[in-house]
Design a protein around this motif. Structure first.
Motif, PDB file in Angstrom:
ATOM      1  N   GLU A 126       0.855  -1.184   0.000  1.00 17.83           N
ATOM      2  CA  GLU A 126       0.000   0.000   0.000  1.00 17.83           C
ATOM      3  C   GLU A 126       0.893   1.236   0.000  1.00 17.83           C
ATOM      4  O   GLU A 126       1.861   1.311   0.770  1.00 17.83           O
ATOM      5  CB  GLU A 126      -0.902  -0.005   1.240  1.00 17.83           C
ATOM      6  CG  GLU A 126      -1.986  -1.066   1.165  1.00 17.83           C
ATOM      7  CD  GLU A 126      -2.945  -1.004   2.346  1.00 17.83           C
ATOM      8  OE1 GLU A 126      -2.827  -0.080   3.184  1.00 17.83           O
ATOM      9  OE2 GLU A 126      -3.802  -1.899   2.427  1.00 17.83           O
ATOM     10  N   GLU A 163       0.457   4.340   1.048  1.00 17.52           N
ATOM     11  CA  GLU A 163       0.524   5.167   2.260  1.00 17.52           C
ATOM     12  C   GLU A 163       1.122   4.427   3.442  1.00 17.52           C
ATOM     13  O   GLU A 163       2.047   4.907   4.082  1.00 17.52           O
ATOM     14  CB  GLU A 163      -0.889   5.639   2.636  1.00 17.52           C
ATOM     15  CG  GLU A 163      -1.499   6.606   1.656  1.00 17.52           C
ATOM     16  CD  GLU A 163      -0.942   8.008   1.823  1.00 17.52           C
ATOM     17  OE1 GLU A 163      -0.858   8.479   2.966  1.00 17.52           O
ATOM     18  OE2 GLU A 163      -0.591   8.619   0.794  1.00 17.52           O
ATOM     19  N   SER A 164       0.584   3.234   3.706  1.00 17.74           N
ATOM     20  CA  SER A 164       0.933   2.530   4.949  1.00 17.74           C
ATOM     21  C   SER A 164       2.121   1.581   4.798  1.00 17.74           C
ATOM     22  O   SER A 164       2.744   1.205   5.780  1.00 17.74           O
ATOM     23  CB  SER A 164      -0.273   1.713   5.429  1.00 17.74           C
ATOM     24  OG  SER A 164      -0.515   0.670   4.502  1.00 17.74           O
TER      25      SER A 164
END
Ligand code: SF4
Length: 146
Positions: free
Chosen positions: A74, A76-77
């Motif tokens: 992912e 963002e994470s």
């Protein structure tokens, strides 16, 4: 004689994309209206939700992922989603083995369906998505629209 096409679902106007939208392509819809069309979304088949956080490659493209030389995370994470993308590709391959498509029509740029370009660590680069890589490896004819 009608042909059998497997098609990235979002190209047919189905809201399967990570952002909950579609990427309708009138040319593809028209082709499918005159033939036999099997829509699929590898990311949904791989158990991901819709909408879902956007992902990109780390260390290589889809071919590198199926050879276990790269991952998908992912953006963002940083959560590793390689399992889901591999599972989606394998489920799509199961469909292909049943319907024996004359051609598979894929949405370019996607980490699953990309044919010519994908996002590797935030940069658009030449490469293919995981499902595209697996289908090509298995000898299926793959083309892209948008
Ligand atoms: S995984 Fe493929 S079919 Fe599913 S939304 Fe992304 S590009 Fe479309």
């Amino acid at each position: 004689m009608k042909k059998v096409y497997m098609v990235s679902a979002c190209l047919l106007g189905l809201a399967t994309r990570y952002d909950g939208r579609s990427k309708e392509n009138k040319e593809v819809i028209s082709l499918c209206m005159n033939n036999i069309c099997v829509p699929f979304c590898p990311e949904q088949l791989g158990g991901l939700s819709t909408p879902r956080p956007p992902c990109f490659f780390k260390g290589g493209d889809g071919m590198a992922v199926i050879e276990n030389r790269a991952r998908i995370v992912e953006k963002e994470s940083g959560v590793d989603r390689t399992f889901n993308f591999m599972r989606g590709a394998e489920e799509t391959l199961k469909i292909a083995k049943i319907v024996k498509p004359n051609m598979v029509i894929l949405k370019d740029g996607s980490p699953s369906c990309g044919v010519n370009r994908v996002d590797i660590e935030g940069i658009k680069k030449e490469g293919c998505g995981v499902t595209c890589a697996l289908l090509k490896k298995e000898g299926y004819e793959v083309v892209t629209y948008g």
